[in-house]
Write an enzyme that holds these catalytic residues in place. Structure first.
Site, PDB file in Angstrom:
ATOM      1  CB  THR A  43     -62.617 -40.234  16.072  1.00  0.00           C
ATOM      2  OG1 THR A  43     -62.769 -40.477  15.233  1.00  0.00           O
ATOM      3  CG2 THR A  43     -61.841 -39.809  17.061  1.00  0.00           C
TER       4      THR A  43
ATOM      5  CE  LYS B 170     -59.617 -41.516  14.544  1.00  0.00           C
ATOM      6  NZ  LYS B 170     -60.500 -39.462  13.910  1.00  0.00           N
TER       7      LYS B 170
ATOM      8  CB  THR C   7     -56.232 -38.184   5.080  1.00  0.00           C
ATOM      9  OG1 THR C   7     -55.561 -39.996   4.685  1.00  0.00           O
ATOM     10  CG2 THR C   7     -55.855 -37.415   3.928  1.00  0.00           C
TER      11      THR C   7
ATOM     12  CD  GLU D  92     -67.387 -39.045  10.308  1.00  0.00           C
ATOM     13  OE1 GLU D  92     -67.093 -38.158  10.134  1.00  0.00           O
ATOM     14  OE2 GLU D  92     -66.533 -38.905  11.244  1.00  0.00           O
TER      15      GLU D  92
ATOM     16  CG  ASN E 197     -69.991 -35.223  10.231  1.00  0.00           C
ATOM     17  OD1 ASN E 197     -69.397 -35.326  11.149  1.00  0.00           O
ATOM     18  ND2 ASN E 197     -69.881 -36.522   9.022  1.00  0.00           N
TER      19      ASN E 197
END
Ligand code: ADP
Ligand code: MG
Length: 694
Positions: free
Chosen positions: A141, A167, A178, A264, A389
């Site tokens: 993703t 991933k 997780t 991220e 985000n």
């Protein structure tokens, strides 16, 4: 990568996400012992609810995983969609209907486009093969890289292989599984034993991992064992089981570190080692608390050795959980440098900061309160985490056919993001006022209408913030196609077009009559900023016949002998954008076709500009397919001499070297296939493409 016997993988584009692989399949021809560890989140996604109710099992052949849609909180249709996908896949694989489980990852709360997945299943089955790369890519993703791992161990004289794909990038919290991972092995092992091995492996891997402490709705780790290696099934408490278990733990730990490093927006992996704790669970909990502390993470991003935050995070966790731990007795080291030992230690902050700029930062704490130890992994907290985000769902728009697309126009971002972007951009503007920049316009940017427009928009914007652009354009494919239409065969030597007298008329017509006029028209849509000039106007480009190697006559191809810079100065003083067609005039009154790359370099040198940009149709200067982002002139000369640079890039590189020698400070070769690449180059510190300096 070696993979276990009897397993096949595939990954295809089902169209859930635009232009990316988004559907993966892991398949074993023979049934497997299969187990899973699932998210503790109570808002579990539909595929998780389904798989959790059917595992452990000894009859599983396959796992099908989609990215782009989480199928979480989608209501009762969520489970129906899981069933229709599993039924269709089982049928195509010719396995029993209950022989497959599924997982999903992506946006929460949008209905799964099951029809798209079902339509892609035939291709998914067709493309099954031993290599797991395509499957690993399809489950990504916000991950920036594919994550795979492999181990081989010998058990009872048989070679046992384990392979895993996973991933995980955001929503990574230290509670049960997780992320999504599938570990497959050809080991023979019963489901119950496999489950206890997996649970044990989780403790010091995925359960000791934190990116943002936000637990996902879709986390799952599947393990599948098909027994094809031929070992006797592993007995409880046996030495063989221990060997397998530690290989499984090892592979999970490798993936956990990978996930943390690719968190991220992350720029660094953080490893926190706690020693001297009263018990292993306490050590683990404290290690996670440090790795998960926003203040520790932000400090690591800034390479700030703020050890106080480490002990504060430990003290806070120990206090709220009533652990028998005393931070005043602890010793702390960052990147191996002791910073605290019952009291602050003197250290060299500049050197420690330099050490903290490395991609991995190690924080070690000895609590001196017991013998237990644990390690946790996390990543730093960067500006990009918030960027990724803050507007995540605002940018995702449903497409008519049930997929999703990203609409990242600035208007969809939050006011805070827009403001920070503008502040960043505006800070560059003052640097630009009355600086001059020569831009060679070439490659794909000259062909595609949308790119032509975005190039001209960029130029007008740059001029409006005070930069003075000077454009030199090439002929692109238009000269070739016009010559072909007229029955003449184009011929190139080292990227230079051989031009005879009759071709020259066509070349001039295309360059000055067509391309130059079109560019000027586009630039002058609003207001009159641009002035088209051929090198003959005002004798801007004096030229002579290019002296080529003996036996190589390039015809009417010339080289610049002098640039009439007074003429250009006059235009620039009046704030015009000169748009130069690379045709020169000889002392004998002859016209010459001059390579536009060399014209750009000559003009840049004559005007004494500090920046020269070549817009072309590759990412920059390449060596073995890799982009070289920074080059010094001697390195570039070496690439020219060793044959790395050929074709059209040769003319550019020779010109670049000349321009640098003539005093230009920075030359950029950038990818004109990307819209707004000129703005991207000028308005960011890292820029795009290749930067060449002296
Ligand atoms: P332009 O219109 O920009 O002048 P050219 O085709 O003349 O385009 O020159 C750029 C071409 O040079 C690239 O498309 C690429 O095919 C070729 N080239 C040769 N060697 C290299 C290299 N080492 N790095 C990048 N491009 C190269
Ligand atoms: Mg060229």
């Amino acid at each position: 990568m070696k993979t276990p016997v009897g397993f096949l993988f595939s990954g295809v584009r089902a169209g859930i996400k635009p232009n990316r692989r988004d559907l993966a399949l892991v398949f074993s021809e023979t049934p497997c012992a299969a187990v899973g560890c699932f998210t503790a989140n109570k808002a579990k996604a539909a595929p998780i609810l389904d798989a959790q109710s059917r595992l452990p099992s000894s009859k599983i052949h396959a796992v099908i995983i989609n990215s782009g849609n989480a199928n979480a909180l989608t209501g009762p249709v969520g489970v129906q969609d899981v069933q229709s996908v599993c039924t269709a896949a089982a049928k195509a694989l010719q396995i029993p209907a209950d022989g497959i489980v599924s997982a999903s990852t992506g946006v929460i709360g949008q209905r799964l486009p099951a029809h798209k997945i079902i339509a892609a299943i035939p291709q998914l089955v067709e493309e099954l093969r031993q290599e797991p790369e395509a499957a690993a890519e399809a489950i990504m993703t916000t991950d920036t890289r594919v994550k795979m791992a492999m181990r081989a161990v010998s058990i009872s004289g048989k070679e046992i292989t384990l392979a895993a794909i996973c991933k995980g990038s955001g929503m990574i919290a230290p509670e049960l599984a997780t992320m999504i991972a599938v570990v497959v092995t050809d080991c023979a092992i019963a489901p119950a034993a496999l489950l206890s091995c997996l649970q044990e492996a989780m403790t010091d891997s995925f359960n000791s991992l934190t990116v943002d402490d936000d637990m996902s709705t879709n986390d799952v780790v599947f393990a599948m064992a098909n027994g094809r290696a031929g070992n006797p099934s592993l007995a409880a408490n046996s030495q063989e089981l221990k060997v397998f278990s530690s290989a499984l733990a090892d592979i999970c730990q490798e993936l956990a570190r990978e996930i943390a490093a690719d968190g991220e927006g992350a720029t660094k992996l953080i490893e926190v080692r706690i020693a001297g704790a009263p018990s292993a669970p306490i050590a683990r909990d404290l290690a996670r608390a440090v790795a998960g502390s926003n203040l520790v993470k932000a400090a690591v991003f800034g390479a700030d050795p703020n050890w106080g935050r480490v002990l504060s995070a430990i003290g806070a966790k120990a206090g709220s959980r009533r652990y028998e731990v005393d931070p005043y007795r602890a010793a702390v080291a960052i990147q191996g440098v002791p910073v605290f030992d019952k009291e602050p230690l003197p250290h060299e902050p500049v050197q420690l900061r330099a050490k903290m700029r490395k991609p991995e930062v190690l924080v070690e704490v000895d609590l001196r309160g017991g013998t237990a130890a644990a390690t946790a992994w996390g990543c730093d907290l960067s500006y990009d985490y918030v960027k990724i985000n803050a507007d995540y769902t605002s940018l995702i728009v449903p497409t008519v056919d049930g997929g999703v697309a990203k609409d990242d126009r600035l208007s969809n971002y939050s006011p805070a993001f827009k403001a920070s972007l503008l502040v960043e951009a505006l800070s560059y503007i003052s640097r630009f006022s009355s600086t001059r920049c020569v831009i060679k316009y070439g490659g794909a940017a000259m062909v595609k209408d949308s790119l032509k427009k975005s190039f001209c928009d960029d130029i007008i914007l740059l001029r409006s913030v005070g930069l003075q652009p000077i454009i030199v354009h090439g002929g692109g494919p238009e000269i070739t196609s016009t010559l072909e239409k007229l029955g003449s065969k184009p011929h190139f030597v080292d990227g230079m077009r051989v031009t005879d007298a009759s071709d020259l008329k066509v070349v001039e017509m295309v360059l000055t009559g067509s391309i130059n006029t079109e560019l000027v028209t586009l630039l002058n849509r609003e207001g009159g900023h641009a002035v088209g000039v051929s090198g003959k106007d005002g004798a801007l480009l004096r030229a002579r016949k290019l002296h080529s190697e003996p036996g190589r006559d390039l015809g009417q191809v010339g080289e610049v002998t002098k640039v009439n810079s007074d003429f250009l100065e006059m235009l620039l003083k009046q704030k015009y954008i000169p748009v130069i067609s690379p045709v020169g005039i000889g002392e004998d009154g002859q016209s010459y076709n001059i390579n536009a790359d060399s014209v750009a370099a000559e003009v840049a040198g004559a005007l004494g500009v500090s920046k020269l940009i070549y817009l072309t149709d590759v990412a920059g200067i390449l060596s073995s397919g890799e982009l070289l982002s920074d080059l010094a002139a001697p390195d570039l000369r070496r690439l020219l001499e060793n044959g790395t640079i050929v074709g059209g890039m040769r003319a550019k590189v020779e010109s670049i070297l000349k321009a640098l020698a003539a005093g230009v400070d920075r030359v950029h070769v950038i990818d004109g296939r990307l819209p707004h690449s000129v703005i991207g180059e000028l308005f960011t510190d890292h820029g795009v493409g290749t930067l060449i300096t002296r």
